[in-house]
Design a protein around this motif. Structure first.
Motif, PDB file in Angstrom:
ATOM      1  N   THR A 132      42.318  35.614  33.400  1.00  0.00           N
ATOM      2  CA  THR A 132      41.985  36.135  34.523  1.00  0.00           C
ATOM      3  C   THR A 132      41.434  34.801  35.746  1.00  0.00           C
ATOM      4  O   THR A 132      41.248  34.849  36.719  1.00  0.00           O
ATOM      5  CB  THR A 132      40.824  37.103  34.958  1.00  0.00           C
ATOM      6  OG1 THR A 132      39.740  36.390  34.095  1.00  0.00           O
ATOM      7  CG2 THR A 132      41.464  38.093  34.033  1.00  0.00           C
ATOM      8  N   ALA A 133      41.692  33.403  35.179  1.00  0.00           N
ATOM      9  CA  ALA A 133      41.408  32.380  35.703  1.00  0.00           C
ATOM     10  C   ALA A 133      42.515  32.165  36.843  1.00  0.00           C
ATOM     11  O   ALA A 133      43.480  32.698  36.676  1.00  0.00           O
ATOM     12  CB  ALA A 133      41.156  31.208  34.970  1.00  0.00           C
ATOM     13  N   PRO A 134      42.273  31.214  37.667  1.00  0.00           N
ATOM     14  CA  PRO A 134      43.244  30.870  38.827  1.00  0.00           C
ATOM     15  C   PRO A 134      44.559  30.388  38.038  1.00  0.00           C
ATOM     16  O   PRO A 134      44.598  29.764  36.956  1.00  0.00           O
ATOM     17  CB  PRO A 134      42.628  30.096  39.671  1.00  0.00           C
ATOM     18  CG  PRO A 134      41.095  30.163  39.614  1.00  0.00           C
ATOM     19  CD  PRO A 134      40.928  30.644  38.242  1.00  0.00           C
ATOM     20  N   VAL A 135      45.953  30.465  38.629  1.00  0.00           N
ATOM     21  CA  VAL A 135      47.016  30.110  38.221  1.00  0.00           C
ATOM     22  C   VAL A 135      46.820  28.545  37.811  1.00  0.00           C
ATOM     23  O   VAL A 135      46.704  27.795  38.811  1.00  0.00           O
ATOM     24  CB  VAL A 135      48.183  30.414  39.026  1.00  0.00           C
ATOM     25  CG1 VAL A 135      49.522  30.225  38.274  1.00  0.00           C
ATOM     26  CG2 VAL A 135      48.200  32.103  39.126  1.00  0.00           C
TER      27      VAL A 135
ATOM     28  N   CYS B 209      49.169  37.992  33.001  1.00  0.00           N
ATOM     29  CA  CYS B 209      49.259  36.603  32.967  1.00  0.00           C
ATOM     30  C   CYS B 209      50.973  36.489  32.617  1.00  0.00           C
ATOM     31  O   CYS B 209      51.448  35.312  33.053  1.00  0.00           O
ATOM     32  CB  CYS B 209      48.613  35.989  31.732  1.00  0.00           C
ATOM     33  SG  CYS B 209      48.640  34.240  31.449  1.00  0.00           S
TER      34      CYS B 209
ATOM     35  N   SER C 239      38.275  35.722  30.284  1.00  0.00           N
ATOM     36  CA  SER C 239      38.164  34.836  31.169  1.00  0.00           C
ATOM     37  C   SER C 239      39.261  33.678  31.404  1.00  0.00           C
ATOM     38  O   SER C 239      39.364  33.272  32.522  1.00  0.00           O
ATOM     39  CB  SER C 239      36.765  34.137  30.665  1.00  0.00           C
ATOM     40  OG  SER C 239      37.076  33.376  29.619  1.00  0.00           O
TER      41      SER C 239
END
Length: 779
Positions: A310-313, A361, A307
């Protein structure tokens, strides 16, 4: 009133120093006898230092001030304020490198008897001037225990600070109860400093750790985030040594991490919108140490990492720092099992697994405009690849190649470390080439040594049978001669039809002909040419012999009896003669006529030279050239012994009859010297001198003069069971063995150089470099 006059005099002295010319040598000599005003105030001392115009004047002022301090502090009437000002001056002088050990006892006295401000100055002086093992530090133990029991919070905090500096394994048990009692103080700042003091105590006395686990857990679950952070650092220090001791805290740590992510902490702990980023990084790293691979918490932690990855940058550097810790934690966990495929597949390659998210990432981090973020991304990717979790693929490979061309040197070095970690047998040559290019651009010797060590490690692991190993070893030899012995062992163990020996023969023969190489590389080239010269073409062999012969007169004229340099087993003249000796022996009767004629013209003057070892080598080589029949018989004998068809009779039993006849005619008995290991003359072996030889010297012109100096073949240990039983062993007499064919391994031709191609574009060059550094599994 006195301070006003001192201020006025200081301003007047400064004005005089600015307006008058500098005092000459005579004036300076006259001023030496004038007593210097020794200040009491630290500010006055700093002003007087600022008025000095030279380093000598500063040193004279500081020395005089320290002498005055020692005299004033020795007086019985000095109070706490005088000691405090003296300690301030002494600390300043200590930071400049002056010896102020006389002030330590006064610092201890001030810490014991002074007010709060004076106590803090005394403790500060003690922490700077004393080591924990000094004898004077023992005098502060009772003072520390009394201050820890004080009702004043500032005094307690000061005592906890000094505990971190003066704790030892001997006094840790005495200080531990008082420190543990402060873990339950009502003030959060006291509990925080008590946790740090407990950290220092356990570092000095780790045997106390198991009994303090409840106190550590209570500090980790404290209601104040400051205490929680200190306790997390304590657990992180010891979890790396024994993760099982803190494994029961994993659930609590996951709960704390979830509360931080939910922004349950006060806004004071946010950093540019990121809640408690340093605490998050510590918790993620600690959980990665504690989370066992076979527990259910591993899957929960994996889901949390996915989680996060895969979160926003993130828009800040601290956000990328948390992502870097998540990637590093993913490297410690096995990839989660793939979910079943609804279409009927086995689902062996999950599209959104933990390691796939970690790779995506890191690709984002490598494309960042911030150099620190790129460096952190390469570090995390390196840990991920070293753990065996994943390998760079696709756009990530292109990002790594672009980092090799980064302006920041640290980013380039980290990219090289990544390539070294993921190198395979197919990419080892390209990675070694990039490492050697970085060595050529590096200016610091430790950095060159590090890069050369990595290149040598890759070459030893993957390029054992490739000619690229020679180029890597040559570059390493320019910095360190240690790999020379390993390369000699590789060449000696190479089978006759292997590709490394012919490539080494040609490469080092060209170095001998061209010259200009480093001394270590030149010595290696001479040794290789002597051992493998029979594999060269006649033209190159003749050129190599001519190049060596051209250097012999100059080497003999320089200093034939000079001291040996460190790392050299013989002088340069002896090394060149060793190479020629081995070359003539290995070539047998196949030495080109031009090379033999050149040796016959060059060696006679050296055979009569002042260096006994060089003269012996020259006579040995001339004997090999002038007696082809003896050389042929020695070669056949060597092949018979190595193949197991015959064993050499070192007792010379066939000469018993002749020896008996000579003794009957009155010949003297020759007492044999101690048996010494016999072997061929080599470049790497020590050269015997006149004082080293234990056998009697032979007269010039004796028929046995050259017989005793002939080089022997390299006898290897042969198993008796390997000898052939079908063919009887040959009989050796004074006339030798019947002539037989002497086989010589043919020198395989090297592959021709690749044809020249037009200059590729930047895109083609990058694609080619990606293909070389990251070859596919099918290549």
């Amino acid at each position: 009133m006195a301070s006003q006059w001192t201020s006025k005099l200081t301003k007047f002295a400064k004005a005089v120093a600015e307006n008058l010319p500098k005092v000459g040598e005579a004036g300076a000599a006259a001023l030496v006898g004038i007593p210097i005003k020794r200040s009491v105030s630290f500010k006055d001392f700093i002003k007087r230092i600022s008025l000095c115009e030279s380093q000598e004047e500063i040193e004279h002022t500081i020395t005089a001030e320290l002498e005055g301090l020692e005299q004033r502090l020795a007086q019985p009437g000095s109070d706490g304020s005088v000691r405090a000002q003296a300690l301030s001056v002494a600390i300043y002088c200590h930071l400049l490198g002056y010896d102020v050990r006389f002030i330590c006892i006064h610092a201890i006295t001030l810490a014991q008897q002074g007010s709060l401000l004076q106590k803090r100055i005394g403790y500060l002086s003690v922490s700077l001037l004393l080591r924990p093992t000094d004898e004077l530090a023992v005098l502060l133990i009772n003072t520390l225990l009394g201050d820890l029991r004080s009702a004043d919070v500032l005094v307690v905090c000061t005592a906890l600070n000094i505990v971190c500096h003066l704790v030892t394994a001997d006094n840790a048990g005495a200080l531990l109860p008082a420190v543990l009692d402060k873990l339950h103080h009502r003030q959060a700042v006291v509990r925080d400093k008590a946790t740090r003091a407990l950290h220092s105590l356990l570092l000095r006395a780790p045997e106390l750790l198991p009994a303090q686990l409840p106190s550590i857990e209570a500090a980790l679950l404290d209601r104040d985030p400051i205490v929680m952070t200190s306790a997390c650092q304590l657990c992180l220090t010891f979890a790396t040594l024994n993760p099982g001791m803190f494994s029961h805290l994993t659930t609590s740590l996951m709960t704390i991490l979830g509360q931080i992510q939910s922004r349950k902490l006060p806004p004071d702990f946010d950093h540019k919108g990121v809640p408690a980023p340093w605490l998050q990084c510590s918790l993620i790293r600690l959980i990665s140490y504690l989370c066992p691979a076979d527990s259910g918490l591993s899957e929960t932690f994996s889901q949390f990492l996915v989680s996060q990855l895969t979160a926003p940058v993130p828009a800040t550097v601290m956000g990328f720092a948390i992502l870097c810790e998540c990637v590093s934690a993913a490297a410690t966990l096995p990839p989660p099992p793939a979910p079943p495929d609804p279409a009927g597949g086995d689902g062996s390659a999950p599209a959104d697994g933990l390691h796939a998210a970690a790779l995506r990432c890191t690709a984002l981090m490598l494309r960042s405009a911030n150099g620190n973020v790129r460096y952190a991304g390469l570090s995390a990717l390196c840990r991920l690849c070293e753990a065996g979790g994943a390998r760079p693929a696709g756009p990530l490979q292109l990002a790594v190649v672009q980092c090799l061309r980064d302006e920041d040197e640290t980013v380039r070095l980290r990219a090289l470390q990544l390539l070294h970690a993921v190198a395979t047998e197919q990419s080892a040559a390209a990675v070694c080439q990039r490492l050697l290019e970085a060595v050529a651009a590096a200016e610091r010797r430790p950095l060159r040594t590090l890069l050369l060590g990595r290149a040598a490690l890759l070459a030893e692991r993957y390029l054992t049978r490739r000619p690229q190993l020679l180029h890597v070893i040559n570059r390493v030899l320019e910095e360190d001669e240690a790999p020379a012995a390993r390369l000699r062992s590789r060449l000696a163990a190479e089978p006759p039809g292997g590709p490394l020996r012919p490539a080494a023969a040609r490469l080092y023969a060209e170095l001998v002909v061209g010259g200009g190489a480093a001394p270590a590389v030149q010595r290696m080239a001479l040794w290789v040419v002597g051992e493998t010269g029979h594999l060269l073409e006649p033209e190159l062999l003749t050129a190599a012999v001519g190049a060596v012969c051209d250097r012999l007169p100059q080497l003999a004229a320089d200093d034939p009896l000079r001291d040996r340099q460190p790392g050299e087993s013989s002088s340069p003249l002896q090394q060149h003669l060793h190479a020629l000796n081995r070359l003539v022996w290995e070539c047998r009767a196949e030495l080109p006529a031009a090379a033999a004629a050149r040796l016959a013209d060059t060696l006679p003057p050296l055979a009569a030279g002042p260096d006994p070892a060089a003269a012996q080598l020259a006579r040995c080589t001339l004997a090999l050239l002038g007696d082809a029949e003896r050389l042929r018989r020695a070669a056949v004998l060597a092949e018979d012994v190595l193949s197991g068809r015959a064993r050499a009779d070192f007792t010379l039993s066939f000469a018993d009859a002749r020896v008996a006849a000579e003794l009957e005619r009155g010949a003297a008995v020759l007492r044999p010297p101690p048996v010494a290991a016999a072997g061929p003359a080599r470049l790497g072996a020590s050269v015997p001198t006149v004082s080293d030889r234990s056998s009697p010297s032979l007269d010039a012109g004796s028929p046995f003069e050259t017989l005793g100096t002939l080089p022997l073949p390299r006898f290897l240990s042969v198993d008796e069971g390997d000898a052939s039983v079908d063919e009887p062993p040959p009989v050796w007499t004074l006339k030798g063995r019947a002539p037989g064919p002497v086989s010589s391994p043919a020198a395989p031709d090297l592959a021709p150089p690749p044809a020249a191609h037009p200059a590729p574009s930047a895109e083609d060059e990058t694609a080619r470099e990606v293909a070389a550094l990251f070859p596919s599994d099918d290549s």
